[in-house]
Structures are given as C-alpha cells and as structure tokens.
Design a protein around this motif. Structure first.
Motif, PDB file in Angstrom:
ATOM      1  N   GLY A 136      13.748  34.927 -10.381  1.00  0.00           N
ATOM      2  CA  GLY A 136      12.436  34.454 -10.793  1.00  0.00           C
ATOM      3  C   GLY A 136      12.354  33.924 -12.211  1.00  0.00           C
ATOM      4  O   GLY A 136      11.277  33.499 -12.652  1.00  0.00           O
ATOM      5  N   LEU A 137      13.454  33.905 -12.949  1.00  0.00           N
ATOM      6  CA  LEU A 137      13.437  33.356 -14.295  1.00  0.00           C
ATOM      7  C   LEU A 137      13.388  31.831 -14.221  1.00  0.00           C
ATOM      8  O   LEU A 137      13.933  31.230 -13.300  1.00  0.00           O
ATOM      9  N   LYS A 138      12.719  31.230 -15.186  1.00  0.00           N
ATOM     10  CA  LYS A 138      12.587  29.776 -15.260  1.00  0.00           C
ATOM     11  C   LYS A 138      13.302  29.267 -16.512  1.00  0.00           C
ATOM     12  O   LYS A 138      13.254  29.900 -17.569  1.00  0.00           O
ATOM     13  N   LYS A 139      13.934  28.103 -16.385  1.00  0.00           N
ATOM     14  CA  LYS A 139      14.634  27.513 -17.525  1.00  0.00           C
ATOM     15  C   LYS A 139      13.620  27.039 -18.556  1.00  0.00           C
ATOM     16  O   LYS A 139      12.704  26.286 -18.234  1.00  0.00           O
ATOM     17  N   GLU A 140      13.795  27.503 -19.799  1.00  0.00           N
ATOM     18  CA  GLU A 140      12.901  27.140 -20.882  1.00  0.00           C
ATOM     19  C   GLU A 140      13.537  26.208 -21.900  1.00  0.00           C
ATOM     20  O   GLU A 140      12.841  25.469 -22.575  1.00  0.00           O
ATOM     21  N   ALA A 141      14.859  26.284 -22.041  1.00  0.00           N
ATOM     22  CA  ALA A 141      15.487  25.512 -23.115  1.00  0.00           C
ATOM     23  C   ALA A 141      16.955  25.249 -22.821  1.00  0.00           C
ATOM     24  O   ALA A 141      17.590  25.957 -22.034  1.00  0.00           O
ATOM     25  N   HIS A 142      17.456  24.230 -23.481  1.00  0.00           N
ATOM     26  CA  HIS A 142      18.886  23.917 -23.496  1.00  0.00           C
ATOM     27  C   HIS A 142      19.231  23.715 -24.964  1.00  0.00           C
ATOM     28  O   HIS A 142      18.906  22.697 -25.559  1.00  0.00           O
ATOM     29  N   PHE A 143      19.883  24.724 -25.550  1.00  0.00           N
ATOM     30  CA  PHE A 143      20.285  24.649 -26.950  1.00  0.00           C
ATOM     31  C   PHE A 143      21.671  24.021 -27.039  1.00  0.00           C
ATOM     32  O   PHE A 143      22.576  24.384 -26.284  1.00  0.00           O
ATOM     33  N   ILE A 144      21.830  23.109 -27.980  1.00  0.00           N
ATOM     34  CA  ILE A 144      23.078  22.375 -28.146  1.00  0.00           C
ATOM     35  C   ILE A 144      23.962  23.071 -29.186  1.00  0.00           C
ATOM     36  O   ILE A 144      23.545  23.298 -30.314  1.00  0.00           O
ATOM     37  N   LYS A 145      25.177  23.413 -28.754  1.00  0.00           N
ATOM     38  CA  LYS A 145      26.208  23.980 -29.655  1.00  0.00           C
ATOM     39  C   LYS A 145      25.622  25.045 -30.589  1.00  0.00           C
ATOM     40  O   LYS A 145      25.825  25.012 -31.786  1.00  0.00           O
ATOM     41  N   ASN A 146      24.949  26.028 -30.005  1.00  0.00           N
ATOM     42  CA  ASN A 146      24.246  27.014 -30.819  1.00  0.00           C
ATOM     43  C   ASN A 146      24.926  28.382 -30.898  1.00  0.00           C
ATOM     44  O   ASN A 146      24.488  29.234 -31.654  1.00  0.00           O
ATOM     45  N   ILE A 147      25.990  28.591 -30.145  1.00  0.00           N
ATOM     46  CA  ILE A 147      26.576  29.929 -30.110  1.00  0.00           C
ATOM     47  C   ILE A 147      28.095  29.831 -30.096  1.00  0.00           C
ATOM     48  O   ILE A 147      28.657  28.883 -29.568  1.00  0.00           O
ATOM     49  N   SER A 148      28.728  30.819 -30.719  1.00  0.00           N
ATOM     50  CA  SER A 148      30.194  30.851 -30.738  1.00  0.00           C
ATOM     51  C   SER A 148      30.658  32.282 -30.525  1.00  0.00           C
ATOM     52  O   SER A 148      30.229  33.192 -31.234  1.00  0.00           O
ATOM     53  N   PRO A 157      35.201  28.154 -35.455  1.00  0.00           N
ATOM     54  CA  PRO A 157      34.364  28.551 -34.313  1.00  0.00           C
ATOM     55  C   PRO A 157      34.332  27.473 -33.237  1.00  0.00           C
ATOM     56  O   PRO A 157      34.304  26.283 -33.538  1.00  0.00           O
ATOM     57  N   ILE A 158      34.343  27.911 -32.000  1.00  0.00           N
ATOM     58  CA  ILE A 158      34.150  27.030 -30.853  1.00  0.00           C
ATOM     59  C   ILE A 158      32.708  27.224 -30.406  1.00  0.00           C
ATOM     60  O   ILE A 158      32.328  28.316 -29.968  1.00  0.00           O
ATOM     61  N   TYR A 159      31.902  26.199 -30.541  1.00  0.00           N
ATOM     62  CA  TYR A 159      30.481  26.302 -30.214  1.00  0.00           C
ATOM     63  C   TYR A 159      30.210  25.853 -28.790  1.00  0.00           C
ATOM     64  O   TYR A 159      30.813  24.913 -28.296  1.00  0.00           O
TER      65      TYR A 159
END
Length: 177
Positions: A136-148, A157-159
């Motif tokens: 039941g979760l809905k997609k809210e965002a697509h973050f670009i290269k935000n986590i490593s 770091p590989i993002y």
C-alpha cells in the motif's frame, strides 16, 4: 512486539535466532542492493545481541518450522514516522512472506498511533519497490545519487539513486491517544 499472520510470527529477536540470522546475513555479503560486506560468522554474536536489545528490528519466523527467515526494520524517525526496511533469506523470497510480514508490521504500527511509514530502495531493486506497492505504499520521490553504502577501488563513494515510498495512517483521526 509479537504479530501472528496466517503463516508467520513477526516478533522481537531472541538469542536462539543467531544461526538463522547468520544464514541470511551471510547471503547479504555480496548482495547487489544494500549488501553487508563486513558481516562474518564471527560477528553473528554481536549482531544477535544488538538485535535482541533493539526495538527497531523484528524477526520474521515461519509458524510451521519456527525458522527465522528474515527481518522487518521499523526505525524511529522525526514527526511521528517510522522507516520500513526488510530482508529475507534468499531461499524464502518470491513466496509472499515479505509482503505478509511488512503488511502486518505496518498495520500494527498504525494501530499504535504512528502517522507515516516510509521506505527507500534503489530503482533497480524491482522486487523491493513492488513489495512496497503491494503493502500500500505510494512512490513519493526519486532522489538522484543521494546515498552511498560503499566505495570504489580508489575509496571514492559510489552514489545510488533512491525511490522513496510512503503510506499514511488513514485511521489516525479515529485513534485514541
């Protein structure tokens, strides 16, 4: 916490879960998404002790065999929210156990007054975001290269990109506090 579903028990970790925890965590050492490259058999004692003392990690146990096949994570976040995470033993994937466990954990959490639950995953991790959608979760965002999580051979770091999914407590206004 202890939740029973048709096939599962979602509950706090116990020391007796160490062998099962070790089995599925060793599978994560070289996993494509959110690997745990530093996990070893020698670190299993430390990990099970941490999880037995945590109010954020919950074992997913098969009712029929009492085998722990993974875990649900419900991390406390600001603004009366929790972050959902999950890991399943590779031998038990694609059988609906993840959806069953996460749906039960979401319902339990909302029944206890949480406002919002969110989860993140790599866009390429199709089984993970499909599980979120089934819950039941809905997609809210697509973050670009935000986590490593890891570095390359030179230590850089590989993002990764991440999708953010969320669900709100629809019964929140009717809950007694």
């Amino acid at each position: 916490m202890k939740i029973e579903t048709q096939r599962l028990i979602v509950r706090n970790f116990e020391l007796r879960d160490k062998e099962d925890l070790c089995e599925y965590m060793l599978q994560r050492v070289r996993a494509e998404f959110e690997s745990y490259p530093d996990f070893t058999v020698q670190k299993a004692d430390q990990e099970i002790e941490y999880r037995t003392g945590s109010d954020e990690f919950f074992a997913i146990e098969l009712k029929a065999s009492h085998k722990v096949i993974g875990n649900v994570y419900l991390g406390k976040r600001d603004f009366n929210a929790k972050e959902l995470g999950y890991v399943l033993n590779e031998n038990y994937q694609n059988q609906g156990y993840g959806t069953e466990a996460c749906t039960a954990a979401i319902n339990y959490t909302f029944a206890h007054g949480i406002h919002r639950i969110f989860a993140e995953c790599a866009p390429g991790n199709v089984p993970s975001w499909k599980l979120m959608e089934k819950c039941g979760l809905k997609k809210e965002a697509h973050f670009i290269k935000n986590i490593s999580f890891h570095n390359d051979e030179q230590g850089r770091p590989i993002y990764w990109d991440t999708y953010v999914y969320a669900i709100l407590n629809q019964d929140e206004g009717r809950l007694k506090r």
